[in-house]
Design an enzyme around this catalytic site. Structure first.
Site, PDB file in Angstrom:
ATOM      1  N   ALA A   7      80.196  14.358  93.112  1.00 48.18           N
ATOM      2  CA  ALA A   7      80.536  13.305  92.151  1.00 48.18           C
ATOM      3  C   ALA A   7      81.346  13.894  91.005  1.00 48.18           C
ATOM      4  O   ALA A   7      80.805  14.569  90.126  1.00 48.18           O
ATOM      5  CB  ALA A   7      79.261  12.642  91.634  1.00 48.18           C
ATOM      6  N   ASN A   9      84.688  13.427  88.021  1.00 49.67           N
ATOM      7  CA  ASN A   9      85.032  12.477  86.963  1.00 49.67           C
ATOM      8  C   ASN A   9      85.905  11.339  87.466  1.00 49.67           C
ATOM      9  O   ASN A   9      85.846  10.232  86.929  1.00 49.67           O
ATOM     10  CB  ASN A   9      85.750  13.213  85.822  1.00 49.67           C
ATOM     11  CG  ASN A   9      84.821  14.083  85.024  1.00 49.67           C
ATOM     12  OD1 ASN A   9      83.861  13.612  84.433  1.00 49.67           O
ATOM     13  ND2 ASN A   9      85.088  15.382  85.015  1.00 49.67           N
ATOM     14  N   VAL A  13      83.113  12.130  96.341  1.00 50.10           N
ATOM     15  CA  VAL A  13      83.404  12.463  97.728  1.00 50.10           C
ATOM     16  C   VAL A  13      82.090  12.534  98.495  1.00 50.10           C
ATOM     17  O   VAL A  13      81.148  13.206  98.074  1.00 50.10           O
ATOM     18  CB  VAL A  13      84.158  13.797  97.838  1.00 50.10           C
ATOM     19  CG1 VAL A  13      84.391  14.157  99.312  1.00 50.10           C
ATOM     20  CG2 VAL A  13      85.480  13.722  97.094  1.00 50.10           C
ATOM     21  N   GLY A 108      80.131  23.344  84.688  1.00 49.25           N
ATOM     22  CA  GLY A 108      80.151  22.199  85.589  1.00 49.25           C
ATOM     23  C   GLY A 108      79.619  22.566  86.959  1.00 49.25           C
ATOM     24  O   GLY A 108      79.896  23.658  87.491  1.00 49.25           O
ATOM     25  N   ALA A 109      78.853  21.653  87.560  1.00 46.84           N
ATOM     26  CA  ALA A 109      78.249  21.918  88.862  1.00 46.84           C
ATOM     27  C   ALA A 109      79.302  22.239  89.910  1.00 46.84           C
ATOM     28  O   ALA A 109      79.108  23.126  90.759  1.00 46.84           O
ATOM     29  CB  ALA A 109      77.414  20.719  89.302  1.00 46.84           C
ATOM     30  N   ASP A 110      80.426  21.532  89.879  1.00 50.66           N
ATOM     31  CA  ASP A 110      81.462  21.766  90.886  1.00 50.66           C
ATOM     32  C   ASP A 110      82.007  23.184  90.806  1.00 50.66           C
ATOM     33  O   ASP A 110      82.294  23.815  91.826  1.00 50.66           O
ATOM     34  CB  ASP A 110      82.588  20.738  90.742  1.00 50.66           C
ATOM     35  CG  ASP A 110      83.173  20.668  89.337  1.00 50.66           C
ATOM     36  OD1 ASP A 110      82.530  21.147  88.379  1.00 50.66           O
ATOM     37  OD2 ASP A 110      84.280  20.111  89.190  1.00 50.66           O
ATOM     38  N   ARG A 111      82.103  23.720  89.591  1.00 48.95           N
ATOM     39  CA  ARG A 111      82.654  25.066  89.423  1.00 48.95           C
ATOM     40  C   ARG A 111      81.682  26.123  89.943  1.00 48.95           C
ATOM     41  O   ARG A 111      82.097  27.108  90.567  1.00 48.95           O
ATOM     42  CB  ARG A 111      83.008  25.294  87.959  1.00 48.95           C
ATOM     43  CG  ARG A 111      83.999  24.266  87.432  1.00 48.95           C
ATOM     44  CD  ARG A 111      84.272  24.412  85.951  1.00 48.95           C
ATOM     45  NE  ARG A 111      85.089  25.579  85.671  1.00 48.95           N
ATOM     46  CZ  ARG A 111      85.427  25.951  84.439  1.00 48.95           C
ATOM     47  NH1 ARG A 111      84.980  25.264  83.400  1.00 48.95           N
ATOM     48  NH2 ARG A 111      86.180  27.024  84.250  1.00 48.95           N
ATOM     49  N   THR A 133      90.463  16.151  87.973  1.00 49.60           N
ATOM     50  CA  THR A 133      90.775  15.465  86.716  1.00 49.60           C
ATOM     51  C   THR A 133      91.260  16.482  85.693  1.00 49.60           C
ATOM     52  O   THR A 133      92.254  16.274  84.994  1.00 49.60           O
ATOM     53  CB  THR A 133      89.527  14.732  86.187  1.00 49.60           C
ATOM     54  OG1 THR A 133      89.044  13.861  87.214  1.00 49.60           O
ATOM     55  CG2 THR A 133      89.865  13.920  84.947  1.00 49.60           C
ATOM     56  N   THR A 188     116.356  10.147  83.179  1.00 50.35           N
ATOM     57  CA  THR A 188     115.004  10.198  82.624  1.00 50.35           C
ATOM     58  C   THR A 188     113.944  10.492  83.693  1.00 50.35           C
ATOM     59  O   THR A 188     113.066  11.326  83.488  1.00 50.35           O
ATOM     60  CB  THR A 188     114.672   8.872  81.921  1.00 50.35           C
ATOM     61  OG1 THR A 188     115.583   8.692  80.834  1.00 50.35           O
ATOM     62  CG2 THR A 188     113.250   8.878  81.373  1.00 50.35           C
TER      63      THR A 188
END
Length: 261
Positions: A7, A9, A13, A108-111, A133, A188
């Site tokens: 989970a 930000n 998944v 962070g848990a993902d890290r 993110t 641009t």
């Protein structure tokens, strides 16, 4: 089989694994208000499309950087899969690696999960670059200890900030500029794409070079996350791509909790 849930930000998944082999994966926009029942309806339909039922799920493991989303995911496991979810970083699936930083509780848990997976898959000193993110750069040493890293605004976040703050700038696609490697934009849109795309690659290359210099030993660089494949086609800074690193890390943590695969 294992249902691994990452989970983040922006997206959540869900992946079904047989051992460490990913059988199916899906993603849904992160919304902490989404109930367990809503997840169950969505997930049951997707399982059915893959020729599976909810009964094939024997266990669930969750990693989240969105604390408000955790409760409903735990209820999902209890109510619809008849199991108590394992939560990465919480007994019985503690990290099992040294977090050699000033505030380990804020990592962070993902890290942490990425570090575990990267060390299991690749020997030596490592830098993991995760394009989410935020874009995170995580350094671990040859023993698997997490040593620290960098947090930078993610590519989509950078573009959103630019378009929001500048009234006359249009939203552009995140892709390699059509002019190749040239960086003198003639309009641009071209100028924005050059700034976002090549500017971001320069950011990644520059930060990785500084990290390698600080580590002072041969270091393998691993890319993961949603935009990893797009960017790795245009830079030689990465040694390998592991698109499912977080999911693989969750599978490894489930194994280490002494639950059969």
């Amino acid at each position: 089989m294992l249902l691994a849930i990452d989970a983040g930000n922006t997206n959540v998944v869900f992946a079904v694994l047989d051992g460490r082999r990913i059988v199916a994966r899906w993603r849904i926009a992160t919304d902490p208000r989404r109930t367990a029942d809503e997840y169950a309806v969505w997930l049951s339909q997707l399982l059915h499309l893959e020729g599976m039922s909810r009964d094939v799920i024997e266990r669930v493991i969750i990693a989240t950087v969105v604390p408000r989303a955790l409760h409903n995911l735990e209820v999902l496991a209890e109510k619809y899969f008849n199991t108590t979810a394992l939560v990465a970083g919480r007994a019985p699936v503690e990290w099992g690696i040294a977090l050699d930083v000033d505030e380990p509780q804020s990592l962070g848990a993902d890290r942490a999960v990425n570090t575990i997976a990267a060390h299991a898959l690749h020997p030596g000193d490592l830098i993991v670059v995760d394009f989410g993110t935020a874009t995170t750069f995580d350094v671990s040493d040859f023993s698997g200890a997490y040593k620290g890293g960098i947090i930078a605004p993610g590519l989509n976040l950078s573009l959103d900030a630019l378009v929001t703050a500048a009234a006359k700038l249009p939203r552009v696609a995140i892709e390699a500029p059509k002019g190749g490697t040239g960086v003198i934009g003639r309009n641009t849109v071209d100028q924005m794409q050059i700034g976002i795309f090549w500017g971001y690659i320069a950011l990644v290359e520059g930060l990785v070079a500084r990290l390698k210099q600080e580590v002072g030993r041969p270091t393998k660089v691993i890319a993961t996350g949603g935009l990893a494949t797009l960017l790795t086609e245009h830079t030689a800074v990465f040694d390998t791509i592991e698109p499912d690193l977080t999911i693989q890390g969750l599978a490894i943590m489930s194994e280490r909790a002494h639950i059969p695969a």
